[in-house]
Design a protein around this motif. Structure first.
Motif, PDB file in Angstrom:
ATOM      1  N   ALA A   5      38.821  30.066  45.069  1.00 25.06           N
ATOM      2  CA  ALA A   5      39.405  30.766  46.216  1.00 25.06           C
ATOM      3  C   ALA A   5      38.553  31.963  46.619  1.00 25.06           C
ATOM      4  CB  ALA A   5      40.823  31.214  45.877  1.00 25.06           C
ATOM      5  N   ILE A   6      38.125  32.728  45.646  1.00 28.25           N
ATOM      6  CA  ILE A   6      37.311  33.918  45.938  1.00 28.25           C
ATOM      7  C   ILE A   6      35.960  33.515  46.522  1.00 28.25           C
ATOM      8  CG2 ILE A   6      36.046  35.821  44.852  1.00 28.25           C
ATOM      9  CD1 ILE A   6      38.475  36.065  42.923  1.00 28.25           C
ATOM     10  N   GLN A   7      35.349  32.500  45.946  1.00 27.36           N
ATOM     11  CA  GLN A   7      34.041  32.066  46.449  1.00 27.36           C
ATOM     12  C   GLN A   7      34.141  31.525  47.873  1.00 27.36           C
ATOM     13  OE1 GLN A   7      32.735  29.381  43.378  1.00 27.36           O
ATOM     14  NE2 GLN A   7      31.982  31.038  42.068  1.00 27.36           N
ATOM     15  N   ALA A  18      39.314  32.476  55.185  1.00 25.23           N
ATOM     16  CA  ALA A  18      37.915  32.891  55.210  1.00 25.23           C
ATOM     17  C   ALA A  18      37.518  33.385  56.593  1.00 25.23           C
ATOM     18  CB  ALA A  18      37.022  31.733  54.783  1.00 25.23           C
ATOM     19  N   GLU A  19      38.027  32.742  57.625  1.00 26.93           N
ATOM     20  CA  GLU A  19      37.724  33.180  58.990  1.00 26.93           C
ATOM     21  C   GLU A  19      38.325  34.550  59.277  1.00 26.93           C
ATOM     22  OE1 GLU A  19      38.132  31.512  63.581  1.00 26.93           O
ATOM     23  OE2 GLU A  19      38.308  30.127  61.875  1.00 26.93           O
ATOM     24  N   LEU A  23      47.736  31.270  43.926  1.00 25.81           N
ATOM     25  CA  LEU A  23      46.557  31.484  43.080  1.00 25.81           C
ATOM     26  C   LEU A  23      46.927  31.335  41.605  1.00 25.81           C
ATOM     27  CD1 LEU A  23      44.906  34.525  44.880  1.00 25.81           C
ATOM     28  CD2 LEU A  23      44.373  32.089  45.142  1.00 25.81           C
ATOM     29  N   THR A  24      45.993  30.795  40.822  1.00 23.39           N
ATOM     30  CA  THR A  24      46.188  30.579  39.392  1.00 23.39           C
ATOM     31  C   THR A  24      44.883  30.894  38.672  1.00 23.39           C
ATOM     32  OG1 THR A  24      45.415  28.282  39.402  1.00 23.39           O
ATOM     33  CG2 THR A  24      47.761  28.644  39.899  1.00 23.39           C
ATOM     34  N   PRO A  25      44.914  30.981  37.337  1.00 20.26           N
ATOM     35  CA  PRO A  25      43.648  31.158  36.615  1.00 20.26           C
ATOM     36  C   PRO A  25      42.663  30.024  36.880  1.00 20.26           C
ATOM     37  CG  PRO A  25      45.512  31.634  35.173  1.00 20.26           C
ATOM     38  CD  PRO A  25      46.087  31.060  36.428  1.00 20.26           C
ATOM     39  N   GLU A  26      43.189  28.844  37.207  1.00 22.20           N
ATOM     40  CA  GLU A  26      42.337  27.673  37.409  1.00 22.20           C
ATOM     41  C   GLU A  26      41.684  27.631  38.792  1.00 22.20           C
ATOM     42  OE1 GLU A  26      44.879  27.359  34.139  1.00 22.20           O
ATOM     43  OE2 GLU A  26      45.580  27.464  36.225  1.00 22.20           O
ATOM     44  N   ASN A  71      36.077  38.258  59.972  1.00 24.65           N
ATOM     45  CA  ASN A  71      36.173  38.983  61.236  1.00 24.65           C
ATOM     46  C   ASN A  71      37.081  40.208  61.186  1.00 24.65           C
ATOM     47  OD1 ASN A  71      34.655  37.155  63.254  1.00 24.65           O
ATOM     48  ND2 ASN A  71      35.973  35.721  62.164  1.00 24.65           N
ATOM     49  N   SER A  72      37.598  40.520  60.007  1.00 20.10           N
ATOM     50  CA  SER A  72      38.555  41.621  59.895  1.00 20.10           C
ATOM     51  C   SER A  72      37.861  42.979  59.859  1.00 20.10           C
ATOM     52  CB  SER A  72      39.405  41.455  58.633  1.00 20.10           C
ATOM     53  OG  SER A  72      40.331  42.515  58.523  1.00 20.10           O
ATOM     54  N   THR A  73      38.517  43.954  60.449  1.00 19.61           N
ATOM     55  CA  THR A  73      38.021  45.332  60.425  1.00 19.61           C
ATOM     56  C   THR A  73      38.623  46.138  59.279  1.00 19.61           C
ATOM     57  OG1 THR A  73      39.763  46.020  61.956  1.00 19.61           O
ATOM     58  CG2 THR A  73      37.665  45.330  62.921  1.00 19.61           C
ATOM     59  N   VAL A  74      39.565  45.523  58.534  1.00 21.65           N
ATOM     60  CA  VAL A  74      40.185  46.187  57.376  1.00 21.65           C
ATOM     61  C   VAL A  74      40.081  45.248  56.173  1.00 21.65           C
ATOM     62  CG1 VAL A  74      41.781  47.529  58.798  1.00 21.65           C
ATOM     63  CG2 VAL A  74      42.504  45.296  57.916  1.00 21.65           C
ATOM     64  N   PRO A  75      40.242  45.764  54.962  1.00 21.50           N
ATOM     65  CA  PRO A  75      40.201  44.891  53.782  1.00 21.50           C
ATOM     66  C   PRO A  75      41.273  43.807  53.850  1.00 21.50           C
ATOM     67  CG  PRO A  75      40.032  47.193  53.137  1.00 21.50           C
ATOM     68  CD  PRO A  75      40.385  47.189  54.593  1.00 21.50           C
ATOM     69  N   VAL A  76      40.940  42.625  53.310  1.00 18.64           N
ATOM     70  CA  VAL A  76      41.875  41.501  53.291  1.00 18.64           C
ATOM     71  C   VAL A  76      42.102  41.070  51.848  1.00 18.64           C
ATOM     72  CG1 VAL A  76      42.328  39.141  54.043  1.00 18.64           C
ATOM     73  CG2 VAL A  76      41.150  40.734  55.576  1.00 18.64           C
ATOM     74  N   ILE A  77      43.376  40.953  51.479  1.00 14.01           N
ATOM     75  CA  ILE A  77      43.792  40.559  50.129  1.00 14.01           C
ATOM     76  C   ILE A  77      44.274  39.116  50.192  1.00 14.01           C
ATOM     77  CG2 ILE A  77      45.381  41.065  48.234  1.00 14.01           C
ATOM     78  CD1 ILE A  77      45.589  43.944  49.726  1.00 14.01           C
ATOM     79  N   LEU A  78      43.823  38.289  49.264  1.00 10.97           N
ATOM     80  CA  LEU A  78      44.220  36.886  49.242  1.00 10.97           C
ATOM     81  C   LEU A  78      45.330  36.665  48.226  1.00 10.97           C
ATOM     82  CD1 LEU A  78      43.644  33.998  50.299  1.00 10.97           C
ATOM     83  CD2 LEU A  78      42.087  33.728  48.350  1.00 10.97           C
TER      84      LEU A  78
END
Length: 214
Positions: free
Chosen positions: A176-178, A152-153, A168-171, A157-164
């Motif tokens: 994670a996104i929130q 999240a940090e 990760l799972t459906p559950e 502070n990123s100047t470009v898109p960040v992919i997580l």
């Protein structure tokens, strides 16, 4: 929320991702660490011909040598390159000059707070940063989440898109996104059942991801 399904190794995998209205599919190739679902560039190219419009095919690789990375993209006909392993940032600039129409995603493994500086170091050279988890044997596809507080940090502070990515799972993808507020999410092992991409899990993941910020 944009969604990428990684580890696409068969047409059945591809159809699952398309049914979930994915934004991107990843093809793992050029493997030097332990990995599942690796394909050859030729196999990826054959599957890519079956993709409908507006879905991005992504070369996901462990290779580090610049020319080998360029060759993988050209042979597979992917439009995005995801570099999982360590490379010098200047090498990404060489790749960009050779492949000016290809987007470059650099993976950063979130092991501790040092990953914040690592992400910042690559930002000027990459179109996006992907936050993943690694082990001694694997540099992706671990199925293990990392510290989302650090992620999240980085996002904030990123100047470009960040992919997580990473465990990760459906559950857990909604939480994670929130928590992280990434540009996109990326899943591989989290939508498998008995070692194979599962349609029900794939659809559930996409629904949860896209509903997370509603």
């Amino acid at each position: 929320m944009r969604v990428k399904f990684c580890g696409t190794a068969s047409l059945a995998d591809l159809r699952c991702a398309v049914a979930a209205e994915c934004d991107a599919v990843g093809f793992i190739m050029g493997v030097i660490h332990r990995s599942s679902d690796a394909v050859t560039p030729a196999e990826a190219a054959r599957m890519i011909r079956q993709l409908p419009p507006f879905i991005e095919p992504v070369t996901v690789t462990h290779l580090q040598e610049t020319q080998a990375l360029i060759d993988l993209v050209r042979e597979s006909h992917c439009t995005t390159l995801q570099v999982q392993n360590d490379v010098d940032p200047s090498d990404l600039e060489v790749i960009r000059q050779a492949l000016p129409c290809v987007k470059i995603v650099k993976a950063v493994h979130v092991m501790d707070r040092s990953s914040i500086a690592t992400a910042r170091r690559y930002e000027p050279y990459a179109d996006a940063i992907l936050l993943d988890t690694r082990t001694e044997e694997r540099i992706g596809g671990t199925g293990i989440p990392h510290d989302w507080n650090i992620s999240a940090e980085i996002v904030a502070n990123s100047t470009v898109p960040v992919i997580l990515a990473g465990g990760l799972t459906p559950e857990n993808v909604r939480d994670a996104i929130q928590k992280v507020r990434p540009y996109a999410v990326d899943v591989h092992t989290g939508v498998k059942k008995d070692g194979v991409r599962n349609l029900e899990k794939t659809l559930a993941f996409a629904r949860a991801a896209r509903d997370a910020l509603k």
